[in-house]
Design a protein around this motif. Structure first.
Motif, PDB file in Angstrom:
ATOM      1  N   MET A  70      64.700  99.283  51.236  1.00  7.45           N
ATOM      2  CA  MET A  70      63.649  99.497  52.303  1.00  7.45           C
ATOM      3  C   MET A  70      64.134  98.829  53.506  1.00  7.45           C
ATOM      4  N   THR A  71      64.866  97.641  53.282  1.00  9.96           N
ATOM      5  CA  THR A  71      65.427  97.274  54.514  1.00  9.96           C
ATOM      6  C   THR A  71      66.868  97.175  54.930  1.00  9.96           C
ATOM      7  N   SER A  72      67.741  97.889  53.892  1.00 10.77           N
ATOM      8  CA  SER A  72      69.131  97.944  54.373  1.00 10.77           C
ATOM      9  C   SER A  72      69.630  99.563  54.186  1.00 10.77           C
ATOM     10  N   THR A 108      66.274  93.026  59.790  1.00 11.58           N
ATOM     11  CA  THR A 108      66.729  92.173  60.497  1.00 11.58           C
ATOM     12  C   THR A 108      66.830  92.092  61.908  1.00 11.58           C
ATOM     13  N   ILE A 109      67.801  93.274  62.276  1.00  5.00           N
ATOM     14  CA  ILE A 109      68.006  93.546  63.514  1.00  5.00           C
ATOM     15  C   ILE A 109      67.020  93.333  64.519  1.00  5.00           C
ATOM     16  N   LEU A 114      63.913  92.363  63.702  1.00  8.30           N
ATOM     17  CA  LEU A 114      63.216  90.977  63.837  1.00  8.30           C
ATOM     18  C   LEU A 114      64.043  90.359  65.012  1.00  8.30           C
ATOM     19  N   LEU A 115      65.316  89.939  64.853  1.00  6.80           N
ATOM     20  CA  LEU A 115      66.056  89.600  66.097  1.00  6.80           C
ATOM     21  C   LEU A 115      65.687  89.819  67.501  1.00  6.80           C
ATOM     22  N   PHE A 116      65.747  91.334  67.427  1.00  8.58           N
ATOM     23  CA  PHE A 116      65.299  91.744  68.785  1.00  8.58           C
ATOM     24  C   PHE A 116      63.906  91.467  69.226  1.00  8.58           C
ATOM     25  N   ALA A 117      62.928  91.567  68.529  1.00  9.34           N
ATOM     26  CA  ALA A 117      61.538  91.249  68.754  1.00  9.34           C
ATOM     27  C   ALA A 117      61.604  89.836  69.009  1.00  9.34           C
ATOM     28  N   GLY A 118      62.185  88.746  68.219  1.00 10.25           N
ATOM     29  CA  GLY A 118      62.531  87.413  68.576  1.00 10.25           C
ATOM     30  C   GLY A 118      62.765  87.390  70.315  1.00 10.25           C
ATOM     31  N   GLY A 119      63.719  88.085  70.548  1.00 12.80           N
ATOM     32  CA  GLY A 119      64.321  87.809  72.001  1.00 12.80           C
ATOM     33  C   GLY A 119      63.322  88.398  72.689  1.00 12.80           C
TER      34      GLY A 119
END
Lengths: 477, 613
Positions: free
Chosen positions: B482-484, B496-497, B499-504
């Motif tokens: 599902m995630t990888s 994860t990527i 989420l990081l982008f969204a955080g940015g």
């Protein structure tokens, strides 16, 4: 019943010929009468052709033989009708019948000498029927001459000015008939009989002799069958042609002379050198397609196109084997498609490709039928032309004739190109130009519509082609 | 069942034509509903397809030894059909209010129905001859649609037709070779080459991409999106058949070459790499945005070819996924350009600018699509390209690796140009009153945006399907969760990527709000500092910075010979040669012809007397 059937074939020839000679008398009665006489005779011929074709289908006949007064040729005439030729008679006579309507009601059809034209028309009807049925060489010569004279009348009547085209044609055909005569004499000197299909044939003759005879026949019949290099007359004759003349040249006379050349080549085993005739046939095909592609007049384009079609049919015929089986169905579909195209073109009445410019509204129905005929001729899927074309190409490929295969594909590239170009020009106007046309219904547009419905039906139900095809294989040519 | 659908669509086409004649909007909407219905039907077949390897439908009839209209359904066919139908469905929804610039609306809808038929027919065809029929059906129907386009559309359509027919005839030869039965490896090789030529032309792959620029550029805008988004994938399908289904690596095993690849495959992969570079370079130099996207299609077709030809788990997965990704991005780009066109009536970039405030949704669609094109996370384009890189890196293939990365970086250059010149910068005065397009045109754009991001974040859903296809053709399937995504080098977690982008993004957004407000100035008041010198015949347009955007770069590549020009020149010369022949044969003086005839008589007579006795 059999007796009656056996007497029928001669009517297809005798009646038109007799009335051709009576035309001057009819002219005295009324000026318009000759045209209606032609239509009536066409109707008569078409009904006889239908009757014969049905007789073949229902009664399981194989052959109808007819001999005038039981005289042997050259004193009498012998006709021989098989299932295949009955189908061709049906096709030709029905198209002639439909053409009769154009002859009377087409507004664009004007000739200088109306009743001379009627004689030519009737002569063309009689001779093309006779050529298809004739079983003796001498009569083939006679009717070939009649066909030539009729064609000459037709080609000359079309002209407003300048007789280059018809003069050209005259030269070619004159040479052609001399050749035909030499060829027939030679065959007679070898066989001792003038019968086309007989127990003796050139199969036993020396190879060189057969080759020369084959070439002579090829040249003689090549003019009307539109085989290269005897096609110099095409652009001149088609250039100013009217509806009836173009149809007579491209469908009626071309069909009969191509058919008769097939008959002679089969009967006398004339295909001695496959390569030589193939070169001629394929050159015809290629030159025809590129010339059509380069032409700016639609009539000339399809005149050249019909030359190319003769080439492809002749090539397939020469290849023999499995390929030859596909010649007849392909022949049929091509003739049908071509009739649709010519009928439609003359209904639309705009001959310069560059001037088409979205003028489909001039005649909506004919524009549609032109699309059907054109796409079918180009062999596009879901139309009748596709099935026969793919069958033929398959047979050519499976018999390992790869060079022929590629030349046919190469030329059909050009064919597809110009057909689509014409359709595109017809349907889509140039950006920025306004075309104001009001559609007016033309009764004549129903004629190509009927034919294109047949093509569409065959396209959707191609098994019919297959059934016909199996039936056709039984009887011989 | 498939034949029934096709017959029903065939009947429906006339109905749609008449309905469109009465009211274009209702007609187009009906078409869209019908396509969505067909799409729904096929989407519902998924569980059946997933459990059964090959669903057979039987053929309609046999003629001349061929089984016509036989259909089968397997996972790979399902994948292609779904992508194709989605592309046409999205475009047709867009067309409901977006086809105002098409002059022949009813005919457009009529032919579009046939495009749908051909998509179903080509991808579900159970044998080659059926495939060929629908392939040609697509050719001639799309020819008419292309003819409806802009000023040069007629010529473009003819070029398209000519090359398409060459492709079709090559394919026909290949089909006959295969149906006849191939015995030697060399025979296979030739058949494969024929198929590949057809695929190259149809797929718009260098060096047979010549039709792409004029056709995409001049076709009706909506159709450009279908053409680029899906119809060139017909070529990809042939590539798939040749490279993975047969597959060439097994059939041509004596041509082993490099990295366990056959010479055949490696050559194709190289051509794919070349296509990427050539397409990218050509795209950078275009001023017309539609030409630009057309060349970007060349480059992306190169990625698909590279992925499929290179083989291996990840490259094939990447190539297959890129088919879908490029469908989304091409549709996104072309539809947003179509939306812009419906407002500005031009596709010249130097005539536009500053539309971002007027058309935010269109801008956003374009932005997301180009991010995907450039292969930047979190968009779907990243995943497919990343998979291809994985294979190339793990095999240590420097040359192709360079090509793949070059295409990615080069695409920044060309996709940025329309972004900067159409949407950003200064708004020309004439577009002062421009408005965002209607809701019907926005719906497909929203869907494209969501799908592009969704498959970038959860590539598992698409890779799962691709894994089944790989299983079907006998390649080790790609492993995902599902995630990888797990590869030989590493494992990637798109979630994860993302989420990081969204955080940015969130941080950037907060910063944006915390920042002091800017004051707005009306742009036309101080345009070129109020200084327009009439003596120099200057207009505001030539000060537009989109003019000669990449001038220095263009100068670098100006000397590179153009394949397209070469093609047109040679066509022109061939035509002249033909005209010369025709002139001799048919238009010269009659006497020549008479002499020719006389000569032939003489020859025959001589032959007759020499050989006879």
């Amino acid at each position: 019943m059999r007796g009656f059937l056996n007497q029928i074939p001669i009517l297809l020839v005798a009646i038109p010929l007799a009335f051709a000679f009576l035309i001057p008398l009819f002219k005295l009665m009324s000026k318009k009468l000759p045209k209606f006489i032609v239509l009536l005779i066409a109707l008569f011929n078409a009904s006889i052709a239908i009757y014969m074709a049905l007789a073949f289908k229902n009664n399981g006949l194989n052959i109808i033989k007819y001999q005038i007064g039981n005289f042997i040729p050259p004193f009498g005439i012998e006709f021989q009708v098989t299932f295949v030729s009955s189908m061709f008679l049906l096709l030709i006579n029905s198209i002639i019948f439909l053409l009769g309507f154009y002859y009377i009601w087409d507004k664009n059809f004007t000739v200088k000498d109306n009743y001379g034209y009627a004689i030519g028309f009737l002569g063309a009807i009689a001779s093309s029927n006779a050529l298809i049925m004739s079983n003796d060489l001498f009569n083939i010569f006679v009717f070939f001459e009649i066909a030539t004279i009729s064609a000459l009348i037709i080609a000359t009547s079309d002209r407003k000015k300048g007789y280059l085209g018809s003069f050209n044609y005259l030269i070619y055909t004159a040479i052609g008939s001399v050749f035909l005569l030499i060829a027939i004499l030679s065959v007679y000197s070898h066989n001792g009989t003038l019968y086309l299909f007989d127990s003796v044939s050139l199969a036993t003759a020396s190879k060189n002799f057969v080759l020369v005879i084959g070439l002579l026949f090829f040249i003689a019949l090549g003019v009307e069958a539109k085989l290269f290099p005897f096609t110099g007359w095409i652009p001149h004759v088609y250039g100013g042609s009217t509806s009836v003349s173009a149809m007579l040249f491209s469908v009626i006379l071309a069909t009969s002379s191509l058919y008769v050349s097939f008959k002679i080549f089969i009967a006398q085993h004339l295909v001695s050198s496959q390569t030589l005739f193939l070169v001629f046939a394929l050159t015809t095909l290629f030159i025809g397609e590129i010339s059509a592609y380069l032409s700016k007049d639609i009539r000339v384009t399809f005149g050249f196109s019909s030359m190319a079609q003769s080439g492809v049919l002749f090539a397939a015929f020469i290849l023999g084997g499995n390929v030859a089986k596909y010649v007849i169905p392909q022949f049929f579909i091509i003739m049908l498609s071509k009739s649709i195209i010519f009928f439609s073109i003359f209904n639309i009445g705009e001959y310069k490709i560059d001037n088409l410019n979205g003028k489909y509204k001039k005649d909506l129905i004919s524009s549609l039928t032109l699309a059907v005929g054109g796409l079918s001729l180009a062999g596009m899927p879901l139309l009748a032309g596709f099935w026969t074309k793919i069958g033929m190409l398959k047979a050519i490929f499976y018999d390992n004739h790869y060079i022929v295969f590629s030349i046919i594909l190469l030329s059909s590239l050009f064919e597809v190109f110009y057909i689509f170009k014409i359709l595109q020009r017809l349907y889509f106007k140039n950006v920025g130009e306004e075309v104001n046309l009001k559609y007016k219904f033309k009764a004549l547009s129903l004629i190509p519509l009927i034919l294109s419905l047949i093509v569409l039906a065959l396209g959707i139900y191609p098994q019919f082609i297959n059934q016909m095809f199996n039936l056709l294989l039984k009887g011989g040519i | 069942m498939i034949s029934n659908i096709i017959v029903a669509l065939f009947v429906a086409s006339f109905f749609i034509y008449l309905l469109s004649k009465v009211d274009l909007k209702i007609g187009t909407a009906t078409l869209a509903v019908i396509i969505l219905g067909v799409l729904y039907y096929f989407a519902r077949l998924y569980p059946q397809v997933a459990s059964d390897l090959n669903i057979k439908y039987g053929s309609l009839f046999t003629l001349f030894g061929f089984q016509f209209f036989s259909f089968t359904l397997a996972m790979y066919k399902w994948y292609f059909v779904i992508i194709g139908l989605s592309a046409v469905a999205l475009a047709s929804i867009f067309a409901i209010s977006g086809n105002t610039d098409i002059k022949y609306g009813p005919s457009f809808n009529f032919f579009l129905t046939y495009i749908v038929i051909s998509i179903i027919g080509v991808f579900l065809a159970g044998n080659f001859i059926t495939l060929y029929i629908f392939w040609e059906l697509m050719t001639w129907t799309s020819f008419f649609i292309v003819s409806m386009g802009k000023k040069d559309a007629k010529k473009a359509a003819l070029i398209y037709l000519f090359l398409s027919m060459i492709a079709a005839y090559f394919m026909l030869s290949g089909i006959f070779m295969i149906e006849k039965g191939l015995k030697t490896e060399k025979g296979y090789l030739w058949a494969m080459i024929y198929f590949i030529i057809a695929a190259f032309i149809k797929g718009g792959i260098y060096p047979l991409h010549i039709w792409l620029r004029p056709t995409h550029g001049n076709a009706p805008n909506i159709f450009s999106s279908i053409l680029s988004g899906f119809l060139i994938k017909y070529g990809s399908y042939i590539l798939f058949i040749v490279l993975l289904l047969f597959p060439t690596t097994n059939v041509l095993k004596h041509y082993k070459f490099f990295n366990n690849l056959t010479a055949f495959n490696y050559t194709l992969a190289l051509l794919g790499g070349f296509s990427i570079i050539a397409g990218t370079l050509a795209a950078i130099m275009q001023d017309d945005v539609k030409y630009l996207i057309a060349f970007s299609s060349v480059s992306h077709a190169g990625y698909i070819l590279l992925g499929l030809a290179y083989g291996g788990t990840f490259a094939t997965a990447g190539g297959l996924m890129h088919i879908m990704v490029h469908m989304l991005t091409a549709l996104g780009m072309f539809l947003s350009i179509a939306a812009v066109y419906s407002v500005t009536h031009t596709t010249k970039m130097s005539e536009m600018g500053g539309l971002v405030k007027k058309m935010p949704i269109t801008f956003l669609t374009y932005l997301i699509s180009i991010i995907s094109v450039a292969g930047i996370p979190p968009m779907a384009g990243f995943i497919s390209k990343w998979l291809i890189y994985q294979e190339l890196i793990s095999k240590g293939d420097v040359i192709l690796g360079f090509a793949a990365f070059f295409g990615s970086i080069g695409s920044f250059m060309y996709v940025f140009r329309p972004l900067a010149t159409i949407f950003l910068g200064q708004l020309p005065a004439k577009y002062k009153d421009a408005k965002e397009v209607s809701v019907w045109m926005q719906i497909p754009m929203y869907i494209i945006m969501v799908a592009t991001i969704f498959f970038g974040v959860f590539p598992h859903y698409i890779l799962q399907v691709i894994a089944q296809i790989q299983k079907y053709v006998g390649i080790k399937p790609i492993k995902t969760s599902m995630t990888s995504i797990y590869t030989s080098l590493t494992s990637l977690s798109p979630t994860t990527i993302n989420l990081l982008f969204a955080g940015g993004f969130v941080i950037a957004f907060i910063l944006y709000f915390l920042h002091t407000k800017t004051t707005k100035v009306e742009q036309w008041e101080n345009y070129t500092a109020g200084e327009i010198v009439p003596e120099l015949q200057t207009t505001p347009e030539i000060y537009h910075y989109a003019k000669n955007y990449y001038r220095p770069f263009e100068r670098m590549f100006r000397k590179v010979p153009s394949l397209e020009r070469w093609f047109y020149d040679s066509v022109f010369n061939i035509k002249r040669f033909f005209e010369y022949i025709k002139g001799i044969l048919f238009e010269s003086n009659t006497t020549v012809l008479i002499w020719l005839s006389m000569l032939s008589i003489l020859t025959i007579v001589i032959v007759y007397f020499i050989k006879l006795f």
